[in-house]
Scaffold this motif. Structure first.
Motif, PDB file in Angstrom:
ATOM      1  N   VAL A   1      -4.872   3.540  -2.096  1.00 60.66           N
ATOM      2  CA  VAL A   1      -4.991   2.552  -3.171  1.00 60.66           C
ATOM      3  C   VAL A   1      -6.478   2.373  -3.408  1.00 60.66           C
ATOM      4  O   VAL A   1      -7.216   1.970  -2.498  1.00 60.66           O
ATOM      5  CB  VAL A   1      -4.350   1.205  -2.798  1.00 60.66           C
ATOM      6  CG1 VAL A   1      -4.600   0.170  -3.907  1.00 60.66           C
ATOM      7  CG2 VAL A   1      -2.849   1.372  -2.576  1.00 60.66           C
TER       8      VAL A   1
ATOM      9  N   CYS B   1       0.341   3.541  -3.403  1.00 63.64           N
ATOM     10  CA  CYS B   1      -0.697   4.553  -3.172  1.00 63.64           C
ATOM     11  C   CYS B   1      -0.524   5.785  -4.048  1.00 63.64           C
ATOM     12  O   CYS B   1       0.578   6.136  -4.460  1.00 63.64           O
ATOM     13  CB  CYS B   1      -0.766   4.937  -1.700  1.00 63.64           C
ATOM     14  SG  CYS B   1       0.729   5.703  -1.046  1.00 63.64           S
TER      15      CYS B   1
ATOM     16  N   LEU C   1      -3.395   4.922   3.341  1.00 64.95           N
ATOM     17  CA  LEU C   1      -2.217   4.825   4.194  1.00 64.95           C
ATOM     18  C   LEU C   1      -2.173   6.069   5.067  1.00 64.95           C
ATOM     19  O   LEU C   1      -2.209   7.199   4.567  1.00 64.95           O
ATOM     20  CB  LEU C   1      -0.953   4.743   3.331  1.00 64.95           C
ATOM     21  CG  LEU C   1       0.374   4.686   4.099  1.00 64.95           C
ATOM     22  CD1 LEU C   1       0.493   3.358   4.847  1.00 64.95           C
ATOM     23  CD2 LEU C   1       1.557   4.872   3.150  1.00 64.95           C
TER      24      LEU C   1
ATOM     25  N   VAL D   1      -3.605   2.090   8.697  1.00 65.79           N
ATOM     26  CA  VAL D   1      -4.380   2.106   7.450  1.00 65.79           C
ATOM     27  C   VAL D   1      -5.841   2.356   7.789  1.00 65.79           C
ATOM     28  O   VAL D   1      -6.313   1.947   8.853  1.00 65.79           O
ATOM     29  CB  VAL D   1      -4.229   0.754   6.694  1.00 65.79           C
ATOM     30  CG1 VAL D   1      -5.222   0.638   5.552  1.00 65.79           C
ATOM     31  CG2 VAL D   1      -2.800   0.597   6.162  1.00 65.79           C
TER      32      VAL D   1
ATOM     33  N   LEU E   1      -5.901  -3.713  -5.465  1.00 63.13           N
ATOM     34  CA  LEU E   1      -5.007  -4.169  -4.406  1.00 63.13           C
ATOM     35  C   LEU E   1      -4.786  -5.671  -4.507  1.00 63.13           C
ATOM     36  O   LEU E   1      -3.657  -6.160  -4.372  1.00 63.13           O
ATOM     37  CB  LEU E   1      -5.581  -3.799  -3.039  1.00 63.13           C
ATOM     38  CG  LEU E   1      -4.703  -4.139  -1.828  1.00 63.13           C
ATOM     39  CD1 LEU E   1      -3.341  -3.455  -1.925  1.00 63.13           C
ATOM     40  CD2 LEU E   1      -5.405  -3.741  -0.531  1.00 63.13           C
TER      41      LEU E   1
ATOM     42  N   GLN F   1     -10.544  -2.622  -4.126  1.00 61.29           N
ATOM     43  CA  GLN F   1     -10.027  -3.890  -3.629  1.00 61.29           C
ATOM     44  C   GLN F   1      -9.483  -4.729  -4.767  1.00 61.29           C
ATOM     45  O   GLN F   1      -8.494  -5.452  -4.604  1.00 61.29           O
ATOM     46  CB  GLN F   1     -11.124  -4.662  -2.887  1.00 61.29           C
ATOM     47  CG  GLN F   1     -10.635  -5.973  -2.316  1.00 61.29           C
ATOM     48  CD  GLN F   1     -11.670  -6.694  -1.483  1.00 61.29           C
ATOM     49  OE1 GLN F   1     -11.490  -7.865  -1.158  1.00 61.29           O
ATOM     50  NE2 GLN F   1     -12.760  -6.026  -1.134  1.00 61.29           N
TER      51      GLN F   1
ATOM     52  N   ARG G   1      -9.895   2.246   5.905  1.00 61.34           N
ATOM     53  CA  ARG G   1     -10.659   1.797   4.739  1.00 61.34           C
ATOM     54  C   ARG G   1     -11.947   2.603   4.640  1.00 61.34           C
ATOM     55  O   ARG G   1     -12.569   2.910   5.641  1.00 61.34           O
ATOM     56  CB  ARG G   1     -11.006   0.310   4.866  1.00 61.34           C
ATOM     57  CG  ARG G   1     -11.764  -0.250   3.676  1.00 61.34           C
ATOM     58  CD  ARG G   1     -12.176  -1.691   3.914  1.00 61.34           C
ATOM     59  NE  ARG G   1     -13.124  -1.798   5.023  1.00 61.34           N
ATOM     60  CZ  ARG G   1     -13.591  -2.950   5.500  1.00 61.34           C
ATOM     61  NH1 ARG G   1     -13.167  -4.089   4.985  1.00 61.34           N
ATOM     62  NH2 ARG G   1     -14.450  -2.962   6.502  1.00 61.34           N
TER      63      ARG G   1
ATOM     64  N   ILE H   1       0.842  -1.202   0.000  1.00 61.25           N
ATOM     65  CA  ILE H   1       0.000   0.000   0.000  1.00 61.25           C
ATOM     66  C   ILE H   1       0.875   1.249   0.000  1.00 61.25           C
ATOM     67  O   ILE H   1       0.605   2.220  -0.719  1.00 61.25           O
ATOM     68  CB  ILE H   1      -0.956  -0.009   1.205  1.00 61.25           C
ATOM     69  CG1 ILE H   1      -1.991  -1.144   1.046  1.00 61.25           C
ATOM     70  CG2 ILE H   1      -1.666   1.330   1.347  1.00 61.25           C
ATOM     71  CD1 ILE H   1      -2.852  -1.376   2.280  1.00 61.25           C
ATOM     72  N   ASP H   2       1.946   1.213   0.766  1.00 57.91           N
ATOM     73  CA  ASP H   2       2.870   2.348   0.805  1.00 57.91           C
ATOM     74  C   ASP H   2       3.472   2.600  -0.576  1.00 57.91           C
ATOM     75  O   ASP H   2       3.595   3.745  -1.027  1.00 57.91           O
ATOM     76  CB  ASP H   2       3.967   2.069   1.829  1.00 57.91           C
ATOM     77  CG  ASP H   2       4.936   3.238   1.992  1.00 57.91           C
ATOM     78  OD1 ASP H   2       4.533   4.393   1.759  1.00 57.91           O
ATOM     79  OD2 ASP H   2       6.104   2.998   2.327  1.00 57.91           O
TER      80      ASP H   2
ATOM     81  N   LEU I   1      -5.820  -6.608   7.111  1.00 59.50           N
ATOM     82  CA  LEU I   1      -6.118  -5.182   7.156  1.00 59.50           C
ATOM     83  C   LEU I   1      -6.666  -4.765   8.519  1.00 59.50           C
ATOM     84  O   LEU I   1      -6.445  -3.644   8.964  1.00 59.50           O
ATOM     85  CB  LEU I   1      -7.107  -4.818   6.050  1.00 59.50           C
ATOM     86  CG  LEU I   1      -6.513  -4.825   4.640  1.00 59.50           C
ATOM     87  CD1 LEU I   1      -7.609  -4.700   3.596  1.00 59.50           C
ATOM     88  CD2 LEU I   1      -5.503  -3.695   4.476  1.00 59.50           C
TER      89      LEU I   1
ATOM     90  N   TYR J   1      -8.317   2.055   0.183  1.00 62.16           N
ATOM     91  CA  TYR J   1      -7.431   1.777   1.312  1.00 62.16           C
ATOM     92  C   TYR J   1      -6.442   2.933   1.466  1.00 62.16           C
ATOM     93  O   TYR J   1      -5.610   3.185   0.580  1.00 62.16           O
ATOM     94  CB  TYR J   1      -6.699   0.453   1.093  1.00 62.16           C
ATOM     95  CG  TYR J   1      -7.672  -0.685   0.904  1.00 62.16           C
ATOM     96  CD1 TYR J   1      -8.213  -1.360   1.993  1.00 62.16           C
ATOM     97  CD2 TYR J   1      -8.096  -1.050  -0.372  1.00 62.16           C
ATOM     98  CE1 TYR J   1      -9.137  -2.381   1.818  1.00 62.16           C
ATOM     99  CE2 TYR J   1      -9.023  -2.078  -0.557  1.00 62.16           C
ATOM    100  CZ  TYR J   1      -9.537  -2.723   0.546  1.00 62.16           C
ATOM    101  OH  TYR J   1     -10.457  -3.731   0.364  1.00 62.16           O
TER     102      TYR J   1
ATOM    103  N   ASP K   1      -1.222  -7.453  -5.372  1.00 60.83           N
ATOM    104  CA  ASP K   1      -0.724  -8.423  -4.390  1.00 60.83           C
ATOM    105  C   ASP K   1      -0.450  -9.770  -5.050  1.00 60.83           C
ATOM    106  O   ASP K   1       0.484 -10.477  -4.661  1.00 60.83           O
ATOM    107  CB  ASP K   1      -1.750  -8.575  -3.255  1.00 60.83           C
ATOM    108  CG  ASP K   1      -1.166  -9.273  -2.032  1.00 60.83           C
ATOM    109  OD1 ASP K   1       0.048  -9.124  -1.783  1.00 60.83           O
ATOM    110  OD2 ASP K   1      -1.929  -9.957  -1.323  1.00 60.83           O
TER     111      ASP K   1
END
Length: 216
Positions: free
Chosen positions: A31, A11, A128, A110, A37, A34, A112, A7-8, A101, A126, A41
């Protein structure tokens, strides 16, 4: 920690209206969706698929560094020892993010936000938060081994540049092993096929007089 570092690294900027939300006052990036993300991932968790996508980009652009990056992954044991396979769900690779999360959210790293209605959530975003960025930097400094995820997240984000979650999903579905995986089972590796492809592309590059790392 993998998700926090992803995420870092992935974003984008937060809008002023979002920063007006009291719970997002410390947000430093977001981000969106879902799906995006999850798809980012997937490449982070599956170095063999990431390397194969780098080979595809090399074939499109002819940029030798892409071939070398793919080679660095596939020449090592990374596709085996770093692989963390995901389940094949209705709409592609999927792994529940709620538990991981929830840990990040409860620690104030984080946040949401859901978009849509009470009966139908259209999108999850999401965010940060500043403490999350601080923790991400501290972890890398105190445990350099986590730098692996930072470097791979950078590659994943560059590969996904300009692509939304749905576009990433379509791209990943082009992989036979991904598309044909049985729903509810883990998506198989492409390492063997990717390594064969790598050697073919290296041979073609060598035939053209192109130097490729130590193999050129």
């Amino acid at each position: 920690m993998r998700l926090l570092l992803l995420i870092d690294g992935a974003c984008e900027s937060v809008s002023d209206p979002e920063l007006a939300d009291p719970g997002l006052a410390e947000a430093v990036g977001v981000v969106r969706t879902q799906v995006r993300l999850q798809k980012l991932d997937f490449w982070l968790r599956n170095p063999d698929y990431l390397a194969d996508e780098l080979l595809t980009e090399y074939e499109k652009s002819g940029e030798v560094p892409l071939l070398e990056l793919a080679g660095a992954i596939l020449d090592s044991e990374e596709p085996e020892v770093r692989r963390y396979p995901m389940l094949r769900h209705h709409f592609g690779a999927y792994e529940p993010l709620d538990d991981a999360l929830a840990v990040l959210r409860s620690a104030g790293l984080v946040a949401r936000r859901r978009r849509g209605t009470v009966n139908r959530v259209r999108q999850h975003d999401y965010f940060l938060l500043q403490p999350g960025r601080v923790v991400a930097r501290e972890v890398i400094r105190e445990a350099p081994a986590f730098g692996y995820y930072v470097e791979r997240a950078r590659l994943v984000v560059a590969l996904a540049d300009g692509l939304g979650g749905s576009e990433l999903k379509k791209r990943q579905y082009l992989q036979r092993e991904y598309a044909e995986a049985v729903r509810g089972e883990r998506i198989g590796s492409v390492a063997v096929r990717a390594r064969v492809r790598l050697e073919k592309l290296r041979a073609q590059a060598q035939a053209k007089g192109i130097r490729v790392g130590e193999d050129g």
